[in-house]
Design a protein around this motif. Structure first.
Motif, PDB file in Angstrom:
ATOM      1  N   PHE A 270       0.826  -1.209   0.000  1.00 53.53           N
ATOM      2  CA  PHE A 270       0.000   0.000   0.000  1.00 53.53           C
ATOM      3  C   PHE A 270       0.860   1.259   0.000  1.00 53.53           C
ATOM      4  O   PHE A 270       0.467   2.279  -0.576  1.00 53.53           O
ATOM      5  CB  PHE A 270      -0.947  -0.022   1.206  1.00 53.53           C
ATOM      6  CG  PHE A 270      -0.303   0.332   2.516  1.00 53.53           C
ATOM      7  CD1 PHE A 270      -0.379   1.616   3.031  1.00 53.53           C
ATOM      8  CD2 PHE A 270       0.381  -0.628   3.241  1.00 53.53           C
ATOM      9  CE1 PHE A 270       0.202   1.943   4.230  1.00 53.53           C
ATOM     10  CE2 PHE A 270       0.961  -0.311   4.446  1.00 53.53           C
ATOM     11  CZ  PHE A 270       0.884   0.979   4.943  1.00 53.53           C
ATOM     12  N   ARG A 271       2.039   1.217   0.617  1.00 55.28           N
ATOM     13  CA  ARG A 271       2.890   2.401   0.619  1.00 55.28           C
ATOM     14  C   ARG A 271       3.422   2.706  -0.783  1.00 55.28           C
ATOM     15  O   ARG A 271       3.495   3.860  -1.203  1.00 55.28           O
ATOM     16  CB  ARG A 271       4.059   2.211   1.592  1.00 55.28           C
ATOM     17  CG  ARG A 271       3.627   2.114   3.049  1.00 55.28           C
ATOM     18  CD  ARG A 271       4.806   2.172   3.990  1.00 55.28           C
ATOM     19  NE  ARG A 271       4.386   1.904   5.356  1.00 55.28           N
ATOM     20  CZ  ARG A 271       3.879   2.816   6.169  1.00 55.28           C
ATOM     21  NH1 ARG A 271       3.739   4.059   5.741  1.00 55.28           N
ATOM     22  NH2 ARG A 271       3.523   2.502   7.407  1.00 55.28           N
ATOM     23  N   ARG A 296      -8.004  -4.212   6.524  1.00 52.68           N
ATOM     24  CA  ARG A 296      -6.945  -5.219   6.708  1.00 52.68           C
ATOM     25  C   ARG A 296      -5.866  -5.001   5.652  1.00 52.68           C
ATOM     26  O   ARG A 296      -5.802  -5.703   4.642  1.00 52.68           O
ATOM     27  CB  ARG A 296      -7.534  -6.620   6.616  1.00 52.68           C
ATOM     28  CG  ARG A 296      -8.448  -7.000   7.769  1.00 52.68           C
ATOM     29  CD  ARG A 296      -8.887  -8.439   7.659  1.00 52.68           C
ATOM     30  NE  ARG A 296      -7.722  -9.340   7.586  1.00 52.68           N
ATOM     31  CZ  ARG A 296      -7.799 -10.640   7.323  1.00 52.68           C
ATOM     32  NH1 ARG A 296      -8.985 -11.192   7.096  1.00 52.68           N
ATOM     33  NH2 ARG A 296      -6.718 -11.383   7.283  1.00 52.68           N
ATOM     34  N   ILE A 297      -5.031  -4.024   5.927  1.00 52.64           N
ATOM     35  CA  ILE A 297      -4.012  -3.631   4.961  1.00 52.64           C
ATOM     36  C   ILE A 297      -2.935  -4.713   4.898  1.00 52.64           C
ATOM     37  O   ILE A 297      -2.452  -5.187   5.929  1.00 52.64           O
ATOM     38  CB  ILE A 297      -3.412  -2.273   5.350  1.00 52.64           C
ATOM     39  CG1 ILE A 297      -4.530  -1.224   5.437  1.00 52.64           C
ATOM     40  CG2 ILE A 297      -2.363  -1.838   4.359  1.00 52.64           C
ATOM     41  CD1 ILE A 297      -4.067   0.108   5.956  1.00 52.64           C
ATOM     42  N   ALA A 303      -7.307  -4.791  11.663  1.00 55.15           N
ATOM     43  CA  ALA A 303      -7.523  -3.654  10.768  1.00 55.15           C
ATOM     44  C   ALA A 303      -6.915  -2.388  11.363  1.00 55.15           C
ATOM     45  O   ALA A 303      -6.888  -2.198  12.582  1.00 55.15           O
ATOM     46  CB  ALA A 303      -9.019  -3.460  10.525  1.00 55.15           C
ATOM     47  N   ARG A 304      -6.446  -1.519  10.499  1.00 55.94           N
ATOM     48  CA  ARG A 304      -5.847  -0.270  10.948  1.00 55.94           C
ATOM     49  C   ARG A 304      -6.067   0.791   9.871  1.00 55.94           C
ATOM     50  O   ARG A 304      -6.593   0.505   8.791  1.00 55.94           O
ATOM     51  CB  ARG A 304      -4.357  -0.443  11.226  1.00 55.94           C
ATOM     52  CG  ARG A 304      -3.492  -0.748  10.008  1.00 55.94           C
ATOM     53  CD  ARG A 304      -2.049  -1.027  10.421  1.00 55.94           C
ATOM     54  NE  ARG A 304      -1.133  -1.012   9.321  1.00 55.94           N
ATOM     55  CZ  ARG A 304      -0.887  -2.043   8.522  1.00 55.94           C
ATOM     56  NH1 ARG A 304      -1.529  -3.180   8.716  1.00 55.94           N
ATOM     57  NH2 ARG A 304      -0.009  -1.942   7.540  1.00 55.94           N
ATOM     58  N   THR A 331     -10.728  -6.859  -1.847  1.00 57.55           N
ATOM     59  CA  THR A 331      -9.526  -7.666  -2.015  1.00 57.55           C
ATOM     60  C   THR A 331      -9.782  -9.058  -1.454  1.00 57.55           C
ATOM     61  O   THR A 331     -10.843  -9.335  -0.892  1.00 57.55           O
ATOM     62  CB  THR A 331      -8.335  -7.020  -1.293  1.00 57.55           C
ATOM     63  OG1 THR A 331      -8.597  -6.982   0.122  1.00 57.55           O
ATOM     64  CG2 THR A 331      -8.122  -5.597  -1.782  1.00 57.55           C
ATOM     65  N   ILE A 332      -8.795  -9.937  -1.589  1.00 51.73           N
ATOM     66  CA  ILE A 332      -8.967 -11.299  -1.082  1.00 51.73           C
ATOM     67  C   ILE A 332      -8.962 -11.314   0.445  1.00 51.73           C
ATOM     68  O   ILE A 332      -9.395 -12.299   1.056  1.00 51.73           O
ATOM     69  CB  ILE A 332      -7.856 -12.220  -1.628  1.00 51.73           C
ATOM     70  CG1 ILE A 332      -6.473 -11.700  -1.196  1.00 51.73           C
ATOM     71  CG2 ILE A 332      -7.959 -12.335  -3.133  1.00 51.73           C
ATOM     72  CD1 ILE A 332      -5.341 -12.622  -1.589  1.00 51.73           C
ATOM     73  N   TYR A 333      -8.499 -10.234   1.062  1.00 56.77           N
ATOM     74  CA  TYR A 333      -8.477 -10.164   2.520  1.00 56.77           C
ATOM     75  C   TYR A 333      -9.715  -9.494   3.086  1.00 56.77           C
ATOM     76  O   TYR A 333      -9.950  -9.538   4.282  1.00 56.77           O
ATOM     77  CB  TYR A 333      -7.235  -9.391   2.995  1.00 56.77           C
ATOM     78  CG  TYR A 333      -5.943  -9.939   2.448  1.00 56.77           C
ATOM     79  CD1 TYR A 333      -5.483 -11.197   2.821  1.00 56.77           C
ATOM     80  CD2 TYR A 333      -5.183  -9.215   1.543  1.00 56.77           C
ATOM     81  CE1 TYR A 333      -4.302 -11.705   2.319  1.00 56.77           C
ATOM     82  CE2 TYR A 333      -3.999  -9.711   1.034  1.00 56.77           C
ATOM     83  CZ  TYR A 333      -3.564 -10.962   1.430  1.00 56.77           C
ATOM     84  OH  TYR A 333      -2.399 -11.461   0.924  1.00 56.77           O
ATOM     85  N   GLY A 334     -10.505  -8.847   2.259  1.00 58.13           N
ATOM     86  CA  GLY A 334     -11.680  -8.124   2.729  1.00 58.13           C
ATOM     87  C   GLY A 334     -11.819  -6.793   2.004  1.00 58.13           C
ATOM     88  O   GLY A 334     -11.165  -6.534   0.993  1.00 58.13           O
TER      89      GLY A 334
END
Length: 347
Positions: A270-271, A296-297, A303-304, A331-334
């Motif tokens: 993400f960065r 959920r990065i 989560a943050r 995404t696949i994570y949420g």
């Protein structure tokens, strides 16, 4: 009233917990104390539980109608001890104590509606409500920001017109996403303006990459008009759709959010995605940008919220022209939420 004295704890730590439960009901207080991560919660929990038990057995009161109207803490004596060390040495230890007082009040069925308004005087102010966030576009309406939909309707027909606008935008976005010349995942739609008249609906699509949709098939605009008319079942109203090209597409937050969403779907950090988006924005001659991602990065279990700001973003200055968008990406994570503020210019 219940009072417990000489608890081995500082008054500051106990007061931090009491401020959260003052003015609340008994059952809500127990739930809050069970979930708060402070060590002071357990002795306060025992005090409140004991006070409610006394009210139930001695006075026959119902626990559902008990409210904490008073919760105070006073400093007690400081206990001095010696911590033994090697070779006969020691050093002093000072442990503060405090006294906690809890007062419960019974709210009967007849007094519930009356006392409910007076409980607010005992509650701690909700500090979270002080920083209420407002949409930057709605905050500047009437000054430097205009509406994206222009039409008039009777109050009873307003909700229908609003739902109609939403269907038009969803239909256009779905068609553009399916018929883009390349599968980049970037629709390139900055905004969709809708102007309604009695017999005409004018739709202006501001796109950053119109060639990806129109090139090779010039009749796609007519096909898009037919799809919208079929979706909304227009019979007596004419529909006109025009596409306007944006000179600097990456200066608009919607297009930038789609770019970041495509990077996140491809499992890019993400960065890196945010920094690349900021580089693209700098080419569009913007004065500042702030990007925020929540969820959920990178697949983390907790989560943050992460954000990066570059340049100036004066959100409270009305004369500052700020573009804003909120975008959801699966995404696949949420589901991740992307928010982008772009400081364009100051008038």
């Amino acid at each position: 009233m219940t009072n417990i004295q000489s608890i081995s704890m500082s008054a500051h730590k106990a007061r931090r917990v009491l401020d959260q439960i003052r003015g609340r009901s008994y059952q809500e207080t127990l739930m809050i104390l069970e979930l708060m991560p402070y060590r002071a919660c357990y002795p306060i929990f025992k005090v409140i539980y004991s006070a409610a038990a006394n009210a139930k057995h001695n006075m026959g009161l119902n626990e559902e109608y008990l409210v904490i109207i008073k919760a105070t803490v006073d400093e007690g004596t400081t206990v001095k001890k010696l911590k033994p060390r090697a070779r006969g040495r020691s050093y002093p230890i000072k442990r503060p104590t405090c006294h906690i007082t809890i007062v419960l009040k019974n709210i009967s069925l007849y007094e519930e509606s009356v006392v409910e308004n007076s409980i607010g005087c005992f509650k701690k102010p909700d500090w979270g409500s002080m920083g209420q966030k407002i949409n930057p576009l709605g905050f500047r309406l009437g000054t430097i920001q205009g509406h994206h939909s222009l039409w008039f309707a009777q109050p009873k027909n307003y909700s229908k017109g609003l739902q109609e606008d939403q269907k038009i935008r969803e239909c256009i976005k779905n068609y553009v996403q399916k018929n883009m010349r390349i599968s980049s995942g970037v629709e390139g739609i900055a905004r969709i303006e809708i102007q309604k008249r009695i017999d005409l609906i004018q739709i202006i699509i501001h796109m950053g990459f119109p060639k990806l949709l129109v090139e090779g098939k010039p009749r796609r605009i007519e096909e898009l008009q037919m799809n919208v008319q079929k979706e909304l079942n227009y019979v007596n109203r004419k529909l006109n759709i025009t596409i306007t090209r944006i000179t600097k597409p990456y200066g608009h937050p919607n297009i930038l959010a789609e770019f970041i969403a495509g990077q996140l779907r491809n499992r890019v950090s993400f960065r890196k995605a945010i920094k690349k988006a900021i580089e693209l924005t700098e080419q569009a001659d913007t004065k500042g940008i702030q990007v925020q991602i929540a969820g959920r990065i990178d697949g983390k279990e907790i989560a943050r919220v992460e954000w990066i700001r570059e340049g100036r973003v004066p959100l409270q200055t009305i004369r500052a022209k700020i573009d804003y968008c909120s975008y959801r990406v699966r995404t696949i994570y949420g589901v991740l939420g992307i928010k982008i503020w772009i400081f364009v210019d100051e008038e």
